[in-house]
Design a protein around this motif. Structure first.
Motif, PDB file in Angstrom:
ATOM      1  N   PHE A 247      21.325  29.321   6.687  1.00 52.27           N
ATOM      2  CA  PHE A 247      21.452  29.874   8.017  1.00 52.27           C
ATOM      3  C   PHE A 247      21.658  31.347   7.973  1.00 52.27           C
ATOM      4  N   GLU A 248      21.956  31.558   9.136  1.00 53.04           N
ATOM      5  CA  GLU A 248      22.123  33.298   9.298  1.00 53.04           C
ATOM      6  C   GLU A 248      23.234  33.408  10.290  1.00 53.04           C
ATOM      7  N   LEU A 249      24.030  34.680  10.154  1.00 53.84           N
ATOM      8  CA  LEU A 249      25.018  34.815  10.843  1.00 53.84           C
ATOM      9  C   LEU A 249      24.947  36.240  11.033  1.00 53.84           C
ATOM     10  N   ALA A 250      25.385  36.857  12.361  1.00 53.48           N
ATOM     11  CA  ALA A 250      24.946  38.329  12.582  1.00 53.48           C
ATOM     12  C   ALA A 250      26.249  38.851  13.575  1.00 53.48           C
ATOM     13  N   PRO A 251      26.734  39.890  13.327  1.00 57.23           N
ATOM     14  CA  PRO A 251      27.894  40.492  14.291  1.00 57.23           C
ATOM     15  C   PRO A 251      27.224  41.310  15.218  1.00 57.23           C
TER      16      PRO A 251
ATOM     17  N   TRP B  84      24.932  44.144  10.294  1.00 63.20           N
ATOM     18  CA  TRP B  84      24.236  43.317   9.258  1.00 63.20           C
ATOM     19  C   TRP B  84      23.851  41.814   9.734  1.00 63.20           C
ATOM     20  N   GLU B  85      22.969  41.381   8.968  1.00 64.47           N
ATOM     21  CA  GLU B  85      22.659  40.048   9.304  1.00 64.47           C
ATOM     22  C   GLU B  85      22.715  39.164   7.742  1.00 64.47           C
ATOM     23  N   GLN B  86      23.737  38.470   7.954  1.00 64.07           N
ATOM     24  CA  GLN B  86      23.905  37.640   6.575  1.00 64.07           C
ATOM     25  C   GLN B  86      23.341  36.384   6.569  1.00 64.07           C
TER      26      GLN B  86
ATOM     27  N   ASN C  46       6.917  43.899  12.439  1.00 66.14           N
ATOM     28  CA  ASN C  46       6.454  43.449  11.248  1.00 66.14           C
ATOM     29  C   ASN C  46       7.304  42.911  10.241  1.00 66.14           C
ATOM     30  N   ARG C  47       7.275  41.521   9.957  1.00 67.94           N
ATOM     31  CA  ARG C  47       8.451  41.035   9.134  1.00 67.94           C
ATOM     32  C   ARG C  47       8.222  41.411   7.561  1.00 67.94           C
ATOM     33  N   THR C  48       6.997  41.932   7.179  1.00 69.87           N
ATOM     34  CA  THR C  48       6.842  42.216   5.772  1.00 69.87           C
ATOM     35  C   THR C  48       7.235  43.768   5.404  1.00 69.87           C
TER      36      THR C  48
ATOM     37  N   GLY D  22      13.015  49.576  17.769  1.00 67.24           N
ATOM     38  CA  GLY D  22      13.404  49.920  19.157  1.00 67.24           C
ATOM     39  C   GLY D  22      14.482  51.064  19.395  1.00 67.24           C
ATOM     40  N   ASN D  23      15.453  50.778  18.825  1.00 70.94           N
ATOM     41  CA  ASN D  23      16.624  51.692  18.752  1.00 70.94           C
ATOM     42  C   ASN D  23      17.335  52.000  17.671  1.00 70.94           C
ATOM     43  N   LYS D  24      16.935  51.398  16.225  1.00 68.94           N
ATOM     44  CA  LYS D  24      17.540  51.497  15.007  1.00 68.94           C
ATOM     45  C   LYS D  24      16.361  51.109  13.912  1.00 68.94           C
ATOM     46  N   PHE D  25      16.881  51.455  12.778  1.00 67.67           N
ATOM     47  CA  PHE D  25      16.039  51.243  11.662  1.00 67.67           C
ATOM     48  C   PHE D  25      16.579  50.148  11.150  1.00 67.67           C
ATOM     49  N   GLU D  26      15.974  49.178  10.378  1.00 67.80           N
ATOM     50  CA  GLU D  26      16.311  47.996   9.853  1.00 67.80           C
ATOM     51  C   GLU D  26      15.926  47.821   8.366  1.00 67.80           C
ATOM     52  N   PHE D  27      16.833  48.198   7.697  1.00 67.21           N
ATOM     53  CA  PHE D  27      16.527  48.031   5.948  1.00 67.21           C
ATOM     54  C   PHE D  27      16.695  46.599   5.602  1.00 67.21           C
TER      55      PHE D  27
ATOM     56  N   ASN E 115      19.825  45.367   6.930  1.00 64.61           N
ATOM     57  CA  ASN E 115      21.124  46.401   7.555  1.00 64.61           C
ATOM     58  C   ASN E 115      20.433  47.054   8.562  1.00 64.61           C
ATOM     59  N   ASN E 116      20.944  46.881   9.723  1.00 62.87           N
ATOM     60  CA  ASN E 116      20.352  47.409  10.939  1.00 62.87           C
ATOM     61  C   ASN E 116      21.378  48.905  10.949  1.00 62.87           C
ATOM     62  N   TRP E 117      20.579  49.957  11.082  1.00 59.56           N
ATOM     63  CA  TRP E 117      21.551  51.355  11.008  1.00 59.56           C
ATOM     64  C   TRP E 117      21.062  52.282  12.111  1.00 59.56           C
ATOM     65  N   SER E 118      21.708  52.958  12.683  1.00 61.73           N
ATOM     66  CA  SER E 118      21.467  54.050  13.535  1.00 61.73           C
ATOM     67  C   SER E 118      22.741  55.019  13.420  1.00 61.73           C
ATOM     68  N   LEU E 119      22.484  56.091  14.101  1.00 62.47           N
ATOM     69  CA  LEU E 119      23.382  57.347  14.489  1.00 62.47           C
ATOM     70  C   LEU E 119      23.643  57.296  15.835  1.00 62.47           C
TER      71      LEU E 119
HETATM   72  P1  ADP Z   1      16.739  40.260  14.160  1.00 64.66           P
HETATM   73  O1  ADP Z   1      15.550  39.742  15.114  1.00 64.66           O
HETATM   74  O2  ADP Z   1      16.532  40.974  13.136  1.00 64.66           O
HETATM   75  O3  ADP Z   1      17.602  39.096  13.819  1.00 64.66           O
HETATM   76  P2  ADP Z   1      18.781  41.246  16.286  1.00 64.66           P
HETATM   77  O4  ADP Z   1      18.108  41.785  17.574  1.00 64.66           O
HETATM   78  O5  ADP Z   1      19.287  39.943  16.099  1.00 64.66           O
HETATM   79  O6  ADP Z   1      17.667  41.349  15.201  1.00 64.66           O
HETATM   80  O7  ADP Z   1      19.913  42.249  15.818  1.00 64.66           O
HETATM   81  C1  ADP Z   1      19.807  42.563  14.566  1.00 64.66           C
HETATM   82  C2  ADP Z   1      21.345  43.235  14.435  1.00 64.66           C
HETATM   83  O8  ADP Z   1      20.978  44.654  14.935  1.00 64.66           O
HETATM   84  C3  ADP Z   1      22.391  42.747  15.192  1.00 64.66           C
HETATM   85  O9  ADP Z   1      23.536  42.488  14.189  1.00 64.66           O
HETATM   86  C4  ADP Z   1      22.838  44.009  16.114  1.00 64.66           C
HETATM   87  O10 ADP Z   1      24.110  44.280  16.079  1.00 64.66           O
HETATM   88  C5  ADP Z   1      22.084  45.063  15.344  1.00 64.66           C
HETATM   89  N1  ADP Z   1      22.169  46.447  15.957  1.00 64.66           N
HETATM   90  C6  ADP Z   1      21.793  46.592  17.363  1.00 64.66           C
HETATM   91  N2  ADP Z   1      21.741  48.097  17.797  1.00 64.66           N
HETATM   92  C7  ADP Z   1      22.261  48.578  16.838  1.00 64.66           C
HETATM   93  C8  ADP Z   1      22.560  49.913  16.377  1.00 64.66           C
HETATM   94  N3  ADP Z   1      22.356  50.937  17.423  1.00 64.66           N
HETATM   95  N4  ADP Z   1      22.887  50.296  15.314  1.00 64.66           N
HETATM   96  C9  ADP Z   1      23.325  49.538  14.474  1.00 64.66           C
HETATM   97  N5  ADP Z   1      22.977  48.187  14.599  1.00 64.66           N
HETATM   98  C10 ADP Z   1      22.312  47.594  15.542  1.00 64.66           C
END
Ligand code: ADP
Ligand code: MG
Length: 728
Positions: free
Chosen positions: A291-295, A213-215, A458-460, A467-472, A342-346
């Motif tokens: 601000f933003e914080l991401a793990p 997640w990115e908060q 595409n930010r919209t 690239g390797n995950k979907f971003e909701f 919410n970045n998501w993958s399997l």
């Molecule tokens: P953004 O440019 O959107 O800020 P980032 O490259 O900083 O994107 O990454 C966003 C998030 O995607 C991070 O929290 C990272 O951990 C997460 N992420 C990377 N790979 C995966 C994955 N396989 N599954 C889920 N999340 C992932």
């Protein structure tokens, strides 16, 4: 009140930054307060360790004897770190986290006492907690609510309390929290995805869902925030004229982090490290003081717990730094709001990211299978995905030309669009050997290991492949991620389950080879879900028109958006996938509809109060000063006074007009509320609040904001936008 405002500003500006010494490397702090594998190895007997690990890895039940060993080891570990209390930590449907602390301390008679923590106290509790929302579940039969240990999310120490992550269920096991359906959805996607993986690799035994997640959040001086009743009571400013300088210059985004904010972040990150939350990225966002914080991403259940915990920890750490964290999706009009991507993958237990294009055509086919099935799942359930992001607060953000629109679409980038087009063009039925080679080499084999346009995204887009995950991206900043993760994993599980049935039918019935069968079904999916793919500008009006033609939903208002949650299709899907019974789904729907009503009701009351009791009296006071000024001018200039008092007289009139406007609209708003409150049906009541009450919020605000520009700054009772947003 004006005094309060000025005191607050002065206090905020006199604060000097305090630099905190970082004594240790982050990696040394990481997980120090978590009863993780490392701690378990040290404190548990071998039997207990094996028992817990197999509960974590394979969902095996933990028996009473093992539970006793675990609880006493946890107690020993925690007391060694100064802990005195324990709590079952859960996520009720209020959106926050809940805890009820009990001391280890127990008396044993004869004036003696000991520290105790037994297996049954670890495994299950009955916290009563009957005031949490339950949507009728606890009225019907048994009012009791139970919390039960979730061993897949490790216990942690916060302050002097041992926190044990738990689910929260009714007497009959119905979910009363966010975690229970999430765990069921994760289980469903594991089962469905593992079965698909076996087409490609027989060794796969488990598929986990990952979440990163990115908060986003705002950081506002505590005293300034406290001087605004609207921020205190609703989390957002209900009025306030825009600051002359806002985010026009884009000078905050990725700028150097103000030192006071940086100190807060460092302190927060240290807390996160101790709690095992792997925070990695921090930066300024677009709006001032945002601000933003991401793990680093984690297994979804753990990531959800960590985000819930983080939201709580943020508030506490902020307080130490005299800040207030605003998690609301739209605390300020006119500047960007906050989301939680919410970045998501399997991924498999063999270490393969199923949404990462591999190096060989074969792994590419596996990638395409999961990629296309996800697109199909989103296509078939776009309205539900929209619904899961809907809330009173996110309504102020979605579709406001800064966040994804309320229309769900999928962005996949140019390269993958081309791949799908070629795949769609392959002839029907069985493949000739040439076609097979062609397909593998030219279509599937062509997917590069690294997708070029994953940076040019595409930010919209509300749902983008990166690239390797979907971003909701439509998820709001206050949301509990369990909700979107439950939906996403459920719809993908259902989709994969259906996919397998279709593929197997082709293999068994028509003697298709496995690859051919997979290709054939995927090709049909590409055709039938083409409508959800969109690479253009999601903010444009053209897209709204185009989406309508494509039959995509565009539910802008929450009460409309939520309805799909109790459609037959959704009710049956949740039931089929074992995620929620119809009773559970309906209860949740009721809670969300009610919550919407209450949020708008609170905003309407607070604004009525501020406009009537703060703004109008201040405007009258200032108007009297003007009147006095005009009569003074009359005494000096006699009949000639009008030439000198022209502007003052205009201002007096305009102030009267706005005061009148405020009173008139407050009356109408109160009437609309009274009418809405009489409506028995909760859906209709929410609709009335949305369509009849809410519009007054903007109308009343308009007059207040105009008055803010007219009234003497010294008199204005509310801290202004420029002060809230630019005090660093
Ligand atoms: P953004 O440019 O959107 O800020 P980032 O490259 O900083 O994107 O990454 C966003 C998030 O995607 C991070 O929290 C990272 O951990 C997460 N992420 C990377 N790979 C995966 C994955 N396989 N599954 C889920 N999340 C992932
Ligand atoms: Mg992102």
């Amino acid at each position: 009140m004006a005094i309060l405002r000025f005191n607050a500003v002065e206090k905020a500006e006199s604060r000097k930054p305090v630099f905190i010494e970082e004594v240790k490397k982050r990696s040394e702090l990481f997980g120090a307060n978590v009863f993780n594998e490392n701690a378990m190895r040290q404190y548990l007997t071998r039997d207990a360790f094996v028992g817990v690990m197999s509960a974590i890895e394979h969902g095996k039940k933990i028996d009473r004897k093992i539970a006793d060993q675990v609880s006493s080891a946890m107690k020993e570990w925690a007391m060694g770190k100064g802990v005195t209390h324990y709590t079952h930590w859960f996520q009720p449907l209020t959106g926050g986290t809940a805890e009820k602390h009990d001391a280890f301390f127990e008396t044993i008679g004869n004036g003696m006492a000991v520290e105790k923590f037994e297996g049954n106290q670890l495994v299950q509790q009955e916290p009563d907690a009957s005031s949490f929302p339950h949507g009728g579940i606890r009225n019907t039969f048994e009012a009791r609510g139970y919390t039960a240990w979730d061993p897949t999310s490790p216990a942690f120490i916060y302050g002097t309390t041992l926190c044990i992550p738990t689910i929260f269920v009714s007497y009959r096991g119905e979910a009363l929290d966010y975690k229970t359906p999430l765990l069921r959805a994760l289980n469903a996607v594991d089962t469905a995805a593992t079965a698909i993986c076996k087409y490609f690799d027989k060794n796969v035994k488990k598929v986990s869902s990952s979440l990163g997640w990115e908060q986003e959040y705002f950081l506002i001086d505590k005293a300034l925030a406290a001087s605004r009743p609207d921020l205190a009571l609703t989390g957002r400013t209900l009025l306030g004229h825009s600051s002359a300088k806002g985010q026009q210059l884009d000078d905050h985004y990725f700028g150097s982090i103000p030192s006071r904010a940086l100190n807060f972040m460092r302190d927060l990150e240290t807390e996160c490290m101790l709690l095992g939350i792997p925070v990695k990225t921090r930066h300024n966002e677009v709006a001032p003081n945002q601000f933003e914080l991401a793990p680093i991403y984690e297994e979804a259940n753990l990531a959800v717990d960590h985000n819930s915990l983080l939201m709580d920890v943020m508030g506490r750490v902020a307080s130490r730094h005299n800040f207030k964290v605003l998690l609301h999706e739209k605390p300020f009009a006119g500047v960007n709001g906050s989301g939680k991507h919410n970045n998501w993958s399997l991924s498999t237990d063999t270490g393969v990211n199923l949404l990462g294009p591999g190096k060989t055509p074969m792994s590419n086919l596996q990638f395409l299978t999961f990629f296309i099935n996800t697109i199909k799942a989103v296509h078939d359930n776009e309205e539900l995905l929209r619904a899961v992001t809907a809330s009173a607060s996110n309504d102020y953000r979605l579709g406001a030309n800064e966040a994804p629109p309320a229309i769900i679409s999928v962005f996949i980038g140019q390269q993958l669009s081309e791949v799908l087009e070629e795949l769609e063009g392959v002839t029907d039925g069985k493949l000739s050997p040439e076609e097979k080679t062609d397909l593998k080499l030219n279509v599937v084999g062509k997917i590069p290991d690294v997708l070029l346009d994953n940076t040019d995204r595409n930010r919209t887009s509300p749902f983008a492949f990166t690239g390797n995950k979907f971003e909701f991206r439509a998820v709001g900043s206050t949301a509990n991620c369990a909700n979107p993760m439950t939906v996403l994993n459920t719809i993908v599980a259902k989709q994969l389950k259906d996919f397998k049935i279709e593929v197997d039918k082709l293999i068994d019935g028509k003697n298709f080879k496995k690859d051919e069968a997979i290709f054939n079904v995927l090709r049909e999916y590409i055709k039938s879900s083409r409508n959800i793919l969109f690479e253009g500008n999601g903010y444009g009006v053209e897209w709204e028109k185009e989406a309508k033609k494509r039959g995509l939903s565009n539910n802008i208002k929450t009460p409309d958006a939520l309805k799909v949650k109790i459609s037959d299709k959704v009710l049956s899907m949740y039931e089929e996938m074992g995620v929620m019974s119809k009773v559970e789904t309906k209860a949740r729907y009721e809670i969300e509809v009610e919550e919407y009503t209450m949020r708008i009701q609170i905003e309407s009351r607070v604004l009525g109060d501020i406009a009537g009791n703060h703004v109008v009296p201040t405007a009258v006071f200032y108007q009297n000063m003007l009147i006095e000024n005009v009569s003074g001018l009359k005494t000096i200039f006699g009949n000639d006074f009008e030439a000198h008092a022209k502007e003052q007289i205009k201002l007096i009139k305009r102030i009267s007009e706005h005061i009148e406007g405020i009173h008139y609209k407050i009356d109408k708003m109160i009437n609309a509320r009274k009418k809405a409150n009489k409506i028995q049906n909760h859906e209709e009541r929410a609709s009335a609040y949305c369509n009849k009450v809410k519009p007054f919020l903007d109308e009343i605000r308009y007059h207040c904001d105009k008055l803010e520009l007219m009234v003497d700054d010294k008199l204005w009772p509310l801290t202004k936008y420029r002060e809230l947003l630019f005090t660093r």
